[in-house]
Write a protein that holds these residues in place. Structure first.
Motif, mmCIF file in Angstrom:
data_model
loop_
_atom_site.group_PDB
_atom_site.id
_atom_site.type_symbol
_atom_site.label_atom_id
_atom_site.label_comp_id
_atom_site.label_asym_id
_atom_site.label_seq_id
_atom_site.Cartn_x
_atom_site.Cartn_y
_atom_site.Cartn_z
ATOM 1 N N VAL A 111 -14.851 -6.166 18.708
ATOM 2 C CA VAL A 111 -14.343 -5.207 19.733
ATOM 3 C C VAL A 111 -15.600 -4.609 19.474
ATOM 4 O O VAL A 111 -16.514 -4.178 20.676
ATOM 5 C CB VAL A 111 -13.444 -4.021 19.011
ATOM 6 C CG1 VAL A 111 -14.191 -2.724 19.654
ATOM 7 C CG2 VAL A 111 -12.557 -4.142 19.375
ATOM 8 N N GLU A 112 -16.571 -4.693 18.565
ATOM 9 C CA GLU A 112 -18.613 -4.058 18.537
ATOM 10 C C GLU A 112 -18.783 -5.054 19.745
ATOM 11 O O GLU A 112 -19.779 -4.558 20.197
ATOM 12 C CB GLU A 112 -18.938 -3.950 17.169
ATOM 13 C CG GLU A 112 -18.391 -2.913 16.045
ATOM 14 C CD GLU A 112 -18.943 -3.504 15.084
ATOM 15 O OE1 GLU A 112 -19.814 -4.543 14.773
ATOM 16 O OE2 GLU A 112 -18.329 -2.814 14.076
ATOM 17 N N THR A 113 -18.679 -6.575 19.364
ATOM 18 C CA THR A 113 -19.476 -7.709 20.505
ATOM 19 C C THR A 113 -19.064 -7.240 21.720
ATOM 20 O O THR A 113 -20.250 -6.577 22.962
ATOM 21 C CB THR A 113 -18.959 -8.524 19.864
ATOM 22 O OG1 THR A 113 -19.218 -9.080 18.833
ATOM 23 C CG2 THR A 113 -19.838 -9.861 20.475
ATOM 24 N N MET A 114 -18.207 -6.964 22.426
ATOM 25 C CA MET A 114 -17.189 -5.943 23.261
ATOM 26 C C MET A 114 -17.757 -5.562 23.983
ATOM 27 O O MET A 114 -18.249 -5.411 25.116
ATOM 28 C CB MET A 114 -15.798 -6.360 22.910
ATOM 29 C CG MET A 114 -14.465 -7.601 23.735
ATOM 30 S SD MET A 114 -12.874 -7.312 23.374
ATOM 31 C CE MET A 114 -12.103 -8.799 24.484
ATOM 32 N N SER A 115 -17.688 -4.430 23.402
ATOM 33 C CA SER A 115 -18.739 -2.984 23.943
ATOM 34 C C SER A 115 -20.166 -3.628 24.276
ATOM 35 O O SER A 115 -20.312 -3.428 25.642
ATOM 36 C CB SER A 115 -18.435 -1.949 22.266
ATOM 37 O OG SER A 115 -19.279 -0.708 23.135
ATOM 38 N N ALA A 116 -21.254 -4.074 23.263
ATOM 39 C CA ALA A 116 -22.412 -5.129 23.255
ATOM 40 C C ALA A 116 -22.040 -5.358 24.805
ATOM 41 O O ALA A 116 -23.855 -4.947 25.285
ATOM 42 C CB ALA A 116 -22.748 -5.261 21.882
ATOM 43 N N VAL A 117 -21.336 -6.500 25.366
ATOM 44 C CA VAL A 117 -21.989 -6.969 26.417
ATOM 45 C C VAL A 117 -21.225 -6.942 28.086
ATOM 46 O O VAL A 117 -21.816 -7.199 28.883
ATOM 47 C CB VAL A 117 -20.783 -8.264 26.065
ATOM 48 C CG1 VAL A 117 -21.781 -9.042 24.266
ATOM 49 C CG2 VAL A 117 -19.719 -8.859 26.010
ATOM 50 N N GLY A 118 -20.005 -6.041 27.039
ATOM 51 C CA GLY A 118 -19.902 -4.832 28.273
ATOM 52 C C GLY A 118 -18.835 -5.448 28.636
ATOM 53 O O GLY A 118 -18.244 -7.089 28.781
ATOM 54 N N PRO A 119 -17.757 -5.552 30.133
ATOM 55 C CA PRO A 119 -16.532 -5.411 30.226
ATOM 56 C C PRO A 119 -16.602 -6.428 31.112
ATOM 57 O O PRO A 119 -15.344 -7.597 31.481
ATOM 58 C CB PRO A 119 -15.790 -4.457 31.109
ATOM 59 C CG PRO A 119 -16.952 -3.503 31.695
ATOM 60 C CD PRO A 119 -18.038 -3.679 30.529
ATOM 61 N N ASP A 120 -18.197 -6.785 32.354
ATOM 62 C CA ASP A 120 -17.974 -7.688 32.705
ATOM 63 C C ASP A 120 -18.310 -8.732 32.254
ATOM 64 O O ASP A 120 -17.975 -9.702 33.533
ATOM 65 C CB ASP A 120 -18.695 -7.246 34.374
ATOM 66 C CG ASP A 120 -17.909 -6.551 35.016
ATOM 67 O OD1 ASP A 120 -16.562 -6.631 35.028
ATOM 68 O OD2 ASP A 120 -18.454 -5.564 35.079
ATOM 69 N N ALA A 121 -18.559 -9.472 31.265
ATOM 70 C CA ALA A 121 -19.435 -10.411 30.742
ATOM 71 C C ALA A 121 -17.876 -11.687 30.843
ATOM 72 O O ALA A 121 -16.720 -11.333 30.583
ATOM 73 C CB ALA A 121 -19.908 -10.101 29.159
#
Length: 207
Positions: A12-22
Motif C-alpha cells: 500500500v505504501e508503494t502504491m501510494s508513492a507511485v500513484g494510481p496510473d503507474a
C-alpha cells in the motif's frame, strides 16, 4: 505481525508513492487496476471466482472496473485493512495472502526502471522457500526437462522430473518464487543446455 501483513502494508505504501496510473508487471494493469483486483479478491465473493474460472470472467471484469473507479485512497484503504471479518480469507491471511501480497508488491516495485531486489531477512526468505516448494511443481509442470531450484545457501528442490536433461535455476527464494509465479524481472543464475534453459525461462508458469 505476519510477513503477509507486513507485505500488505508495504504494498500500500508503494502504491501510494507511485500513484494510481503507474504501470505494474500484471500485464496492462495500472496500480489502480491491481488495487481493484485485490479488493475484489477479498471483498467480492460473488465475483472472485472469475479470477480462476473463465466462464465467470465477464462478470468479474465488470465488477472490477466499477471498483477501480473508486477514489484511489479509498481503494488503498480497503487493501490495507485486508479481508473483512466475514471473509473466509481472514482466518488464514498469514498463509493464503503471503504470496499474493509479496508478488504484487514486487509487481509494483519492479515495473519501474532501475529496480533492485530488496534485502529480506533470513526468516522471511525461509518462509518464501517453504511456500515455493509447495507450489513450484504446478508452476513448472509444462517443462520438457527436469527442473531444479537451488539457493545460494545450498538448498535444492527437484520440482519437475521429465528427462535426463536438467535445468537448474539458482537464486534467493524470493527471486525463485517470483519466477515461479511467472515474473521475468528477477535475478537468477541458470545451468543447463542453452536451448533447455531458454525453454524453461519461456514457460507459461501460470498457476
Amino acid at each position: 505481525m505476519s510477513m503477509a501483513q507486513r507485505e500488505r502494508r508495504a504494498l500500500v505504501e508503494t502504491m501510494s508513492a507511485v500513484g494510481p496510473d503507474a504501470p505494474t508487471l500484471c500485464g496492462k494493469w495500472t496500480v489502480r487496476e491491481l488495487a481493484a483486483h485485490l479488493v475484489v479478491r477479498e471483498r467480492r465473493p460473488d465475483a472472485a471466482p472469475g479470477i480462476m474460472l473463465k466462464p465467470f470472467s465477464g462478470y468479474l471484469d465488470s465488477v472490477q472496473a466499477k471498483i477501480a473507479r473508486k477514489p484511489f485512497q479509498e481503494l488503498l484503504e480497503e487493501v490495507r485493512t485486508g479481508p473483512p471479518w466475514w471473509s473466509p480469507l481472514r482466518p488464514v491471511d498469514a498463509v493464503a495472502n503471503l504470496s499474493e501480497m509479496f508478488v504484487h508488491h514486487e509487481d509494483v516495485r519492479r515495473s519501474a526502471p532501475g529496480w533492485e531486489p530488496r534485502t529480506l531477512s533470513d526468516a522471511d526468505e525461509a518462509r518464501l522457500w517453504s511456500l515455493l516448494r509447495k507450489m513450484a511443481r504446478m508452476a513448472y509442470r509444462k517443462a520438457t526437462v527436469t527442473v531444479v531450484l537451488a539457493t545460494p545457501d545450498g538448498d535444492r528442490a527437484v520440482v519437475h522430473t521429465q528427462s535426463e536433461a536438467e535445468v537448474t535455476l539458482t537464486g534467493k527464494p524470493s527471486e525463485l518464487l517470483l519466477h515461479a509465479f511467472g515474473r521475468d524481472e528477477v535475478r537468477l543464475e541458470t545451468a543447463g543446455a542453452p536451448g533447455d534453459v531458454r525453454a524453461v525461462l519461456a514457460l507459461d508458469r501460470s498457476v
